[in-house]
Design an enzyme around this catalytic site. Structure first.
Site, short mmCIF file in Angstrom:
data_model
loop_
_atom_site.label_atom_id
_atom_site.label_comp_id
_atom_site.label_asym_id
_atom_site.label_seq_id
_atom_site.Cartn_x
_atom_site.Cartn_y
_atom_site.Cartn_z
N MET A 107 0.83 -1.20 0.00
CA MET A 107 0.00 0.00 0.00
C MET A 107 0.86 1.25 0.00
O MET A 107 2.05 1.20 0.37
CB MET A 107 -0.98 -0.01 1.16
CG MET A 107 -0.42 0.19 2.54
SD MET A 107 -1.72 0.22 3.80
CE MET A 107 -2.77 1.52 3.23
N CYS A 108 0.26 2.33 -0.45
CA CYS A 108 0.88 3.65 -0.44
C CYS A 108 2.23 3.59 -1.16
O CYS A 108 2.32 3.04 -2.26
CB CYS A 108 0.99 4.13 1.00
SG CYS A 108 1.20 5.92 1.17
N SER A 109 3.29 4.10 -0.57
CA SER A 109 4.59 4.10 -1.25
C SER A 109 5.22 2.71 -1.31
O SER A 109 6.18 2.50 -2.06
CB SER A 109 5.54 5.09 -0.59
OG SER A 109 5.82 4.71 0.74
#
Length: 183
Positions: A100-102
């Protein structure tokens, strides 16, 4: 029982990482955190949390590997050739990979999202090379599960649990997820 390995590189996003671990453990999934140096890992907001285990070959015994985001947590995971190789190994074995995310940029660099539907942090359309970007909170395609960012670890963790065969409807109810507007 399914086993999940959550990687904690320095600069990990505390809210994402700890929420994922918490929900998976509530769902009675064996879940451990892995560090790369010191067992107390400093997150992006300065919290030092003790990881369960040292990253290494033991991770291969797990059913899923999870890559949370954070600054510079995602970049630190991406810069680690052992992480890239582990992600590739999981993909070759057909095992589950979640990010998730970065943390999603690791999947692009490892080359495991080509032709697969993915999501990531706002503006990551150009960073998730090879993937088919979707503007959704959580996307699951084949062995890959992705999510967007700090506000999305609840639906992300629930999807991980579901993919691993757990019915999370009761857990969502107990955690007031449905009450808070989750679906």
């Amino acid at each position: 029982m399914a086993k999940v390995a959550v990687l904690m590189a320095e600069g990990y996003e505390e809210g994402e990482t700890l929420t994922i671990v918490d929900i998976l453990r509530r769902a009675e999934i064996e879940c451990h955190t892995f560090h790369f140096g010191e067992e107390f890992v400093k997150g992006m907001h300065g919290m030092k949390i003790k990881a369960d285990k040292t990253f290494g070959e033991e991770v291969r015994e797990y059913d899923m590997i999870v890559l949370p985001g954070g600054r510079p947590g995602g970049a630190n995971l991406k810069a680690n050739p052992e992480v890239i190789e582990m992600v590739r190994w999981f993909d070759r074995q057909g095992k589950h990979i979640a990010a998730m995310c970065s943390g999603t940029v690791v999947l692009s660099d490892a080359g495991v999202i080509t032709g697969k539907h993915v999501t990531g942090y706002t503006g990551y359309e150009g960073k998730l090379i090879g993937g088919i970007f979707e503007h959704k909170v959580v996307v699951a395609d084949q062995n890959i599960i992705t999510s967007q960012g700090p506000a999305t670890p609840f639906p992300f963790a629930y999807k991980i649990a579901e993919v691993l065969g757990k019915d999370v409807s009761g857990l969502k109810e107990k955690m007031l997820y449905n009450f808070a507007g989750g679906k």
